[in-house]
Design a protein around this motif. Structure first.
Motif, mmCIF file in Angstrom:
data_model
loop_
_atom_site.group_PDB
_atom_site.id
_atom_site.type_symbol
_atom_site.label_atom_id
_atom_site.label_comp_id
_atom_site.label_asym_id
_atom_site.label_seq_id
_atom_site.Cartn_x
_atom_site.Cartn_y
_atom_site.Cartn_z
ATOM 1 N N GLY A 237 0.828 -1.393 0.007
ATOM 2 C CA GLY A 237 0.213 0.209 -0.137
ATOM 3 C C GLY A 237 0.642 1.319 0.104
ATOM 4 N N ALA A 238 2.057 1.252 -0.138
ATOM 5 C CA ALA A 238 2.903 2.216 -0.098
ATOM 6 C C ALA A 238 3.115 3.020 -1.236
ATOM 7 C CB ALA A 238 4.357 2.112 0.453
ATOM 8 N N SER A 239 3.297 4.361 -1.256
ATOM 9 C CA SER A 239 3.511 4.987 -2.538
ATOM 10 C C SER A 239 4.892 5.855 -2.504
ATOM 11 C CB SER A 239 2.426 6.314 -2.496
ATOM 12 O OG SER A 239 2.404 6.853 -3.703
ATOM 13 N N VAL A 240 5.441 5.362 -3.710
ATOM 14 C CA VAL A 240 6.885 5.798 -3.734
ATOM 15 C C VAL A 240 7.090 6.706 -4.957
ATOM 16 C CG1 VAL A 240 9.384 5.098 -4.004
ATOM 17 C CG2 VAL A 240 7.859 3.835 -2.494
ATOM 18 N N LEU B 270 -4.784 1.937 -1.464
ATOM 19 C CA LEU B 270 -5.743 0.818 -1.539
ATOM 20 C C LEU B 270 -6.918 1.290 -2.213
ATOM 21 C CD1 LEU B 270 -4.636 -1.228 1.528
ATOM 22 C CD2 LEU B 270 -3.912 -1.452 -0.755
ATOM 23 N N ASP B 271 -7.682 2.213 -1.723
ATOM 24 C CA ASP B 271 -8.981 2.472 -2.307
ATOM 25 C C ASP B 271 -8.745 2.898 -3.852
ATOM 26 O OD1 ASP B 271 -10.089 1.777 -0.044
ATOM 27 O OD2 ASP B 271 -10.116 4.137 0.856
ATOM 28 N N ARG B 272 -7.730 3.713 -3.970
ATOM 29 C CA ARG B 272 -7.613 4.076 -5.441
ATOM 30 C C ARG B 272 -7.537 2.862 -6.232
ATOM 31 N NH1 ARG B 272 -3.884 6.903 -7.531
ATOM 32 N NH2 ARG B 272 -2.122 6.332 -6.056
ATOM 33 N N LEU B 273 -6.670 1.907 -6.013
ATOM 34 C CA LEU B 273 -6.479 0.863 -6.783
ATOM 35 C C LEU B 273 -7.841 -0.045 -6.953
ATOM 36 C CD1 LEU B 273 -4.672 -1.535 -8.285
ATOM 37 C CD2 LEU B 273 -4.126 -2.094 -5.660
ATOM 38 N N ALA B 274 -8.737 0.049 -5.751
ATOM 39 C CA ALA B 274 -9.887 -0.804 -5.832
ATOM 40 C C ALA B 274 -10.749 -0.168 -6.823
ATOM 41 C CB ALA B 274 -10.516 -1.036 -4.354
ATOM 42 N N GLU B 275 -10.832 1.098 -7.009
ATOM 43 C CA GLU B 275 -11.617 1.496 -7.934
ATOM 44 C C GLU B 275 -11.303 0.979 -9.416
ATOM 45 O OE1 GLU B 275 -11.216 5.876 -7.799
ATOM 46 O OE2 GLU B 275 -12.297 5.691 -6.031
ATOM 47 N N GLN C 82 -4.139 -16.838 -26.882
ATOM 48 C CA GLN C 82 -3.802 -15.390 -27.779
ATOM 49 C C GLN C 82 -3.880 -14.460 -26.785
ATOM 50 O OE1 GLN C 82 -3.324 -15.560 -31.073
ATOM 51 N NE2 GLN C 82 -2.902 -13.368 -30.471
ATOM 52 N N LEU C 83 -2.424 -14.118 -26.697
ATOM 53 C CA LEU C 83 -2.440 -12.707 -26.107
ATOM 54 C C LEU C 83 -2.698 -11.628 -27.056
ATOM 55 C CD1 LEU C 83 -1.222 -11.340 -23.609
ATOM 56 C CD2 LEU C 83 1.083 -11.806 -24.296
ATOM 57 N N ASP C 84 -3.500 -10.790 -26.902
ATOM 58 C CA ASP C 84 -3.694 -9.548 -27.609
ATOM 59 C C ASP C 84 -3.151 -8.402 -27.610
ATOM 60 O OD1 ASP C 84 -5.768 -11.129 -29.042
ATOM 61 O OD2 ASP C 84 -7.382 -10.559 -28.137
ATOM 62 N N LYS C 85 -2.915 -8.167 -26.230
ATOM 63 C CA LYS C 85 -2.064 -6.976 -25.922
ATOM 64 C C LYS C 85 -1.727 -6.816 -24.338
ATOM 65 C CE LYS C 85 -5.893 -3.873 -25.003
ATOM 66 N NZ LYS C 85 -6.559 -2.275 -25.602
ATOM 67 N N THR C 86 -0.726 -6.044 -24.195
ATOM 68 C CA THR C 86 -0.292 -5.897 -22.770
ATOM 69 C C THR C 86 0.122 -4.469 -22.615
ATOM 70 O OG1 THR C 86 1.988 -6.375 -23.101
ATOM 71 C CG2 THR C 86 0.738 -8.252 -22.500
ATOM 72 N N TRP C 87 -0.334 -3.786 -21.571
ATOM 73 C CA TRP C 87 -0.135 -2.336 -21.488
ATOM 74 C C TRP C 87 0.124 -2.072 -19.770
ATOM 75 C CZ3 TRP C 87 -4.617 -4.643 -21.860
ATOM 76 C CH2 TRP C 87 -5.819 -4.241 -21.209
ATOM 77 N N ALA C 88 1.020 -1.001 -19.633
ATOM 78 C CA ALA C 88 1.281 -0.699 -18.225
ATOM 79 C C ALA C 88 -0.116 0.134 -17.981
ATOM 80 C CB ALA C 88 2.208 0.031 -17.990
ATOM 81 N N LEU C 89 -0.707 0.226 -16.925
ATOM 82 C CA LEU C 89 -1.475 1.196 -16.249
ATOM 83 C C LEU C 89 -0.854 2.618 -16.063
ATOM 84 C CD1 LEU C 89 -4.154 -0.494 -14.030
ATOM 85 C CD2 LEU C 89 -4.028 -0.337 -16.673
ATOM 86 N N PRO C 90 -1.569 3.597 -16.452
ATOM 87 C CA PRO C 90 -0.720 5.038 -16.157
ATOM 88 C C PRO C 90 -0.831 5.195 -14.544
ATOM 89 C CG PRO C 90 -3.052 5.335 -17.043
ATOM 90 C CD PRO C 90 -2.841 4.120 -17.005
ATOM 91 N N GLN C 91 -1.564 4.862 -13.765
ATOM 92 C CA GLN C 91 -1.696 5.148 -12.214
ATOM 93 C C GLN C 91 -0.646 4.284 -11.661
ATOM 94 O OE1 GLN C 91 -4.043 3.779 -14.280
ATOM 95 N NE2 GLN C 91 -6.208 4.313 -13.484
ATOM 96 N N ALA C 92 0.204 5.107 -10.857
ATOM 97 C CA ALA C 92 1.109 4.299 -9.980
ATOM 98 C C ALA C 92 0.576 4.517 -8.506
ATOM 99 C CB ALA C 92 2.321 5.266 -9.718
ATOM 100 N N PHE C 93 0.420 2.997 -8.202
ATOM 101 C CA PHE C 93 0.065 2.509 -6.675
ATOM 102 C C PHE C 93 1.247 2.301 -5.947
ATOM 103 C CE2 PHE C 93 -3.229 1.712 -9.771
ATOM 104 C CZ PHE C 93 -4.441 2.296 -9.331
ATOM 105 N N SER C 94 2.203 2.002 -6.209
ATOM 106 C CA SER C 94 3.440 1.771 -5.670
ATOM 107 C C SER C 94 4.881 2.222 -6.436
ATOM 108 C CB SER C 94 3.584 0.091 -5.344
ATOM 109 O OG SER C 94 3.906 -0.578 -6.593
#
Length: 270
Positions: free
Chosen positions: A26-29, A53-58, A233-245
């Motif tokens: 849950g730590a933000s760095v 954690l609440d932001r991640l839960a959304e 079949q892996l269609d795509k991968t991507w990193a979410l823009p939100q940083a939770f850690s």
């Protein structure tokens, strides 16, 4: 009767969205210096961790299967909160499980976590080989027999020799599953020696391209992975823009036969 009339229809497919996230309890760095300046807060509970954690839960209801690493299993630093359970219940996801690993007295208790809208047929915990105990892998099986989807969640060691042993062990565990996924913080790049060994010993496929996830404030290294077997079949991968850690979450969309993987509850729209 024309040739077109006697052709069998293509088998139906299902689409699943996966997410892997090292949540650092849950730590933000936001910069390297905060590993030191916030070290005291890392072992104490706080409102900022709960907000994180609440932001991640959304975000979680967008996905079908979520793998967590460095979730706290219930120790001082989380206010004795099982963070996997909290995220599942807060996001409205129906199924969860966790695998506690390294416990540092009552100060910190790290775990791998599974959150899912699909009910697992079974969940197994495996300690990973390492000179220093405390690394583990969680194997969830959705469906049975040839219709099973195997999803392994792992957090590997920092040393290359230990990772090589751990990936060899994982390859053996997954070799009997035609439809298999390995997700987690593997602490190594896709082209490393130990990853090439994994691809040689299993049906898991190397990614078409690297997706940097670490550090979250300026991603340069692809340490987090969602790897699929050749039958998926892996269609795509991507990193979410939100940083939770200190890691960005890694997401993927996959396709597999409709009869594989059990039954999922509908995704919630948020």
């Amino acid at each position: 009767m024309t040739r077109a009339a006697i052709l069998k229809p293509a088998p139906a497919e299902r689409h699943l969205r996966l997410l892997s996230c090292n949540i650092l309890a849950g730590a933000s760095v936001a910069r390297y210096s905060e590993y030191v300046t916030r070290s005291f807060n890392a072992v104490l509970p706080g409102r900022s961790k709960m907000d994180n954690l609440d932001r991640l839960a959304e975000v979680l209801p967008q996905f079908d299967v979520i793998g967590l690493q460095e979730a706290d299993a219930g120790s001082l630093r989380s206010g004795f909160l099982n963070q996997t359970r909290y995220l599942a219940e807060t996001s409205g996801m129906p199924f969860w499980s966790h695998q506690p690993n390294r416990a540092m007295a009552r100060l910190a208790h790290s775990a791998n976590g599974l959150i899912s809208r699909i009910e697992p047929h079974s969940v197994m915990d495996y300690p990973l080989p390492s000179r220093i105990p405390g690394r583990g892998a969680l194997l969830a099986q959705f469906g049975e027999g040839d219709n099973a989807l195997a999803v392994m969640i792992a957090h590997l060691s920092l040393s290359a020799p230990a990772r090589a042993r751990q990936l060899g062990f994982i390859a053996e565990l997954l070799q009997n599953f035609p439809h298999a996924v390995l997700m987690g913080d593997l602490n190594t790049e896709p082209g490393s020696v130990e990853m090439r060994m994994l691809f040689a010993k299993s049906s898991l496929q190397p990614p078409a391209q690297s997706t940097p996830t670490f550090p979250s404030w300026k991603p340069r290294r692809a340490l987090d992975h969602i790897l699929t077997s050749s039958a998926i079949q892996l269609d795509k991968t991507w990193a979410l823009p939100q940083a939770f850690s200190d890691h960005l979450p890694l997401a993927a969309e996959i396709r597999l036969p409709a009869h594989v993987g059990g039954v999922a509850s509908p995704r919630r729209q948020r």
